[in-house]
Design a protein around this motif. Sequence first.
Motif, PDB file in Angstrom:
ATOM      1  N   UNK A  25       0.830  -1.215   0.000  1.00 46.15           N
ATOM      2  CA  UNK A  25       0.000   0.000   0.000  1.00 46.15           C
ATOM      3  C   UNK A  25       0.863   1.264   0.000  1.00 46.15           C
ATOM      4  N   UNK A  26       0.518   2.192  -0.888  1.00 45.79           N
ATOM      5  CA  UNK A  26       1.193   3.495  -0.918  1.00 45.79           C
ATOM      6  C   UNK A  26       0.145   4.604  -0.970  1.00 45.79           C
ATOM      7  N   UNK A  27       0.374   5.657  -0.210  1.00 45.84           N
ATOM      8  CA  UNK A  27      -0.484   6.847  -0.327  1.00 45.84           C
ATOM      9  C   UNK A  27       0.238   8.042   0.270  1.00 45.84           C
ATOM     10  N   UNK A  28      -0.181   9.236  -0.175  1.00 50.65           N
ATOM     11  CA  UNK A  28       0.401  10.491   0.317  1.00 50.65           C
ATOM     12  C   UNK A  28      -0.698  11.335   0.933  1.00 50.65           C
ATOM     13  N   UNK A  29      -0.419  11.880   2.088  1.00 52.11           N
ATOM     14  CA  UNK A  29      -1.388  12.770   2.733  1.00 52.11           C
ATOM     15  C   UNK A  29      -0.774  14.165   2.787  1.00 52.11           C
ATOM     16  N   UNK A  30      -1.452  15.126   2.157  1.00 50.86           N
ATOM     17  CA  UNK A  30      -0.930  16.499   2.124  1.00 50.86           C
ATOM     18  C   UNK A  30      -1.359  17.244   3.380  1.00 50.86           C
ATOM     19  N   UNK A  38     -11.386   4.250   2.599  1.00 51.32           N
ATOM     20  CA  UNK A  38     -12.680   3.587   2.662  1.00 51.32           C
ATOM     21  C   UNK A  38     -12.530   2.149   2.181  1.00 51.32           C
ATOM     22  N   UNK A  39     -13.247   1.248   2.832  1.00 48.93           N
ATOM     23  CA  UNK A  39     -13.185  -0.153   2.401  1.00 48.93           C
ATOM     24  C   UNK A  39     -14.038  -1.002   3.318  1.00 48.93           C
ATOM     25  N   UNK A  40     -14.349  -2.186   2.827  1.00 48.20           N
ATOM     26  CA  UNK A  40     -15.213  -3.059   3.616  1.00 48.20           C
ATOM     27  C   UNK A  40     -14.473  -3.659   4.794  1.00 48.20           C
ATOM     28  N   UNK A  41     -15.217  -4.277   5.681  1.00 47.88           N
ATOM     29  CA  UNK A  41     -14.640  -4.924   6.855  1.00 47.88           C
ATOM     30  C   UNK A  41     -13.582  -5.944   6.429  1.00 47.88           C
ATOM     31  N   UNK A  42     -12.441  -5.893   7.080  1.00 47.59           N
ATOM     32  CA  UNK A  42     -11.383  -6.860   6.784  1.00 47.59           C
ATOM     33  C   UNK A  42     -10.461  -6.449   5.646  1.00 47.59           C
ATOM     34  N   UNK A  43     -10.671  -5.257   5.077  1.00 49.11           N
ATOM     35  CA  UNK A  43      -9.846  -4.864   3.927  1.00 49.11           C
ATOM     36  C   UNK A  43      -8.449  -4.398   4.335  1.00 49.11           C
ATOM     37  N   UNK A  44      -8.224  -4.189   5.647  1.00 47.84           N
ATOM     38  CA  UNK A  44      -6.873  -3.850   6.100  1.00 47.84           C
ATOM     39  C   UNK A  44      -6.712  -2.414   6.597  1.00 47.84           C
ATOM     40  N   UNK A 218     -17.391   9.041   3.417  1.00 51.92           N
ATOM     41  CA  UNK A 218     -16.185   9.389   2.654  1.00 51.92           C
ATOM     42  C   UNK A 218     -16.455  10.606   1.779  1.00 51.92           C
ATOM     43  N   UNK A 219     -17.604  10.596   1.130  1.00 52.92           N
ATOM     44  CA  UNK A 219     -17.931  11.682   0.205  1.00 52.92           C
ATOM     45  C   UNK A 219     -18.068  13.010   0.937  1.00 52.92           C
ATOM     46  N   UNK A 220     -18.737  12.966   2.077  1.00 51.58           N
ATOM     47  CA  UNK A 220     -19.043  14.214   2.785  1.00 51.58           C
ATOM     48  C   UNK A 220     -17.826  14.809   3.490  1.00 51.58           C
ATOM     49  N   UNK A 221     -16.949  13.960   4.005  1.00 53.48           N
ATOM     50  CA  UNK A 221     -15.908  14.486   4.893  1.00 53.48           C
ATOM     51  C   UNK A 221     -14.490  14.455   4.320  1.00 53.48           C
ATOM     52  N   UNK A 222     -14.348  14.122   3.032  1.00 57.23           N
ATOM     53  CA  UNK A 222     -12.970  13.982   2.532  1.00 57.23           C
ATOM     54  C   UNK A 222     -12.603  14.986   1.458  1.00 57.23           C
ATOM     55  N   UNK A 223     -11.302  15.200   1.303  1.00 60.00           N
ATOM     56  CA  UNK A 223     -10.776  15.877   0.114  1.00 60.00           C
ATOM     57  C   UNK A 223     -10.286  14.806  -0.858  1.00 60.00           C
ATOM     58  N   UNK A 224      -9.632  13.800  -0.280  1.00 59.12           N
ATOM     59  CA  UNK A 224      -9.057  12.738  -1.100  1.00 59.12           C
ATOM     60  C   UNK A 224      -9.478  11.384  -0.521  1.00 59.12           C
ATOM     61  N   UNK A 225      -9.720  10.429  -1.389  1.00 55.34           N
ATOM     62  CA  UNK A 225     -10.183   9.106  -0.957  1.00 55.34           C
ATOM     63  C   UNK A 225      -9.242   8.024  -1.487  1.00 55.34           C
ATOM     64  N   UNK A 232      -5.211  -4.034  -0.460  1.00 58.43           N
ATOM     65  CA  UNK A 232      -4.570  -3.163  -1.458  1.00 58.43           C
ATOM     66  C   UNK A 232      -5.396  -1.903  -1.668  1.00 58.43           C
ATOM     67  N   UNK A 233      -4.728  -0.841  -2.112  1.00 64.77           N
ATOM     68  CA  UNK A 233      -5.483   0.352  -2.511  1.00 64.77           C
ATOM     69  C   UNK A 233      -5.785   0.219  -3.992  1.00 64.77           C
ATOM     70  N   UNK A 234      -7.073   0.063  -4.293  1.00 63.06           N
ATOM     71  CA  UNK A 234      -7.433  -0.168  -5.692  1.00 63.06           C
ATOM     72  C   UNK A 234      -7.511   1.148  -6.462  1.00 63.06           C
ATOM     73  N   UNK A 235      -7.766   2.226  -5.725  1.00 62.86           N
ATOM     74  CA  UNK A 235      -7.910   3.501  -6.409  1.00 62.86           C
ATOM     75  C   UNK A 235      -7.760   4.618  -5.395  1.00 62.86           C
ATOM     76  N   UNK A 236      -7.102   5.689  -5.793  1.00 65.65           N
ATOM     77  CA  UNK A 236      -6.947   6.828  -4.890  1.00 65.65           C
ATOM     78  C   UNK A 236      -7.015   8.106  -5.709  1.00 65.65           C
ATOM     79  N   UNK A 237      -7.922   8.998  -5.325  1.00 66.62           N
ATOM     80  CA  UNK A 237      -8.105  10.234  -6.098  1.00 66.62           C
ATOM     81  C   UNK A 237      -8.899  11.235  -5.278  1.00 66.62           C
ATOM     82  N   UNK A 238      -9.103  12.413  -5.853  1.00 64.56           N
ATOM     83  CA  UNK A 238      -9.922  13.423  -5.172  1.00 64.56           C
ATOM     84  C   UNK A 238     -11.340  12.892  -5.042  1.00 64.56           C
ATOM     85  N   UNK A 239     -12.082  13.422  -4.084  1.00 65.09           N
ATOM     86  CA  UNK A 239     -13.445  12.955  -3.859  1.00 65.09           C
ATOM     87  C   UNK A 239     -14.276  13.126  -5.127  1.00 65.09           C
ATOM     88  N   UNK A 240     -14.073  14.223  -5.801  1.00 68.65           N
ATOM     89  CA  UNK A 240     -14.829  14.522  -7.021  1.00 68.65           C
ATOM     90  C   UNK A 240     -14.545  13.452  -8.081  1.00 68.65           C
TER      91      UNK A 240
END
Length: 259
Positions: A25-30, A38-44, A218-225, A232-240
């Motif tokens: 898993x890789x991600x950057x938090x600004x 966001x993910x289902x139970x057990x996704x890590x 996730x939609x209401x409270x995030x800038x990035x998801x 694994x992170x299947x997708x990471x992008x802005x909320x929009x």
Amino acid sequence: MILSAQNLSVAYKTDSGVVKAVNGVSFDVAKGESFVIVGRSGSGKSTVVSAIMGLTDMDGGKVLSGKIMYGGKNLLSMPFDERRILYGKKISVVFQDPQSYLNPVIKVGRQIEEAVVVHNRGISKKDLSSIVNETLKKVKLDDLQRIANSYPHQLSGGQKQRILIAMAIINSPQLLIADEPTTGLDAAAQKQILDLIEELKQKLGLTLIMITHNMKVAKKYSDKIAVMHNGEITESASVKEIFENPKSEYTKMLIEAQS
Ligand SMILES: Nc1ncnc2c1ncn2[C@@H]1O[C@H](COP(=O)(O)OP(=O)(O)OP(=O)(O)O)[C@@H](O)[C@H]1O
Ligand SMILES: [Mg+2]
């Protein structure tokens, strides 16, 4: 970037074999953003939180690879003494289950004081009591005296979660991690807690990493998801981007399942 996870893999050894809970898993938090995993139970998701907080070993897991960079240093290879100063002061967490992180036999007022004292030995009684009262007001707990004098089991779930939030923000951290902060609360209390976290983030200038299984949250409270699935992170992008133009089938499915 305030925090950056790079190729993080974590496994647990169980009686029935090794569970690879987080896989590359890789991600950057600004700085200043609300980053939601966001993910289902057990996704890590909680396994990632645990690695950021240096608790993997304590949870019976093992970091197989990767780095978690914070302030130019890898949290995963930082000496214990250096890490101890960071956690609770620069990086704080509100865990999924408040009950298990509050000591059942100590009044919550003392537990909040302890969160301050750990990082400020020698603080005067007067300063301590004023910072505790101020923080309890920030998390919108009224009847402060009664609350501070209560044991955890004498408080409601929402009150306990506010106590944990108070303990997390009391040393003015830069980064707040909230792992499913509304588990076990009714819908109204969930909204109150999420709104409170959002408000504190703005007022205190925090960066927020929030974990949820709920796409609406996730939609209401995030800038990035970041969408997590099977470690694994299947997708990471802005909320929009995630909601208007989801790239993976899994993300589309999550959006549809919860709309
Ligand atoms: N301490 C542990 N020992 C063994 N396996 C574990 C441990 N903690 C988590 N796991 C396993 O690792 C995987 C990921 O768990 P994790 O708690 O990170 O998921 P999660 O996304 O936070 O789920 P939830 O939404 O239910 O909180 C799961 O398969 C889980 O069973
Ligand atoms: Mg979890």
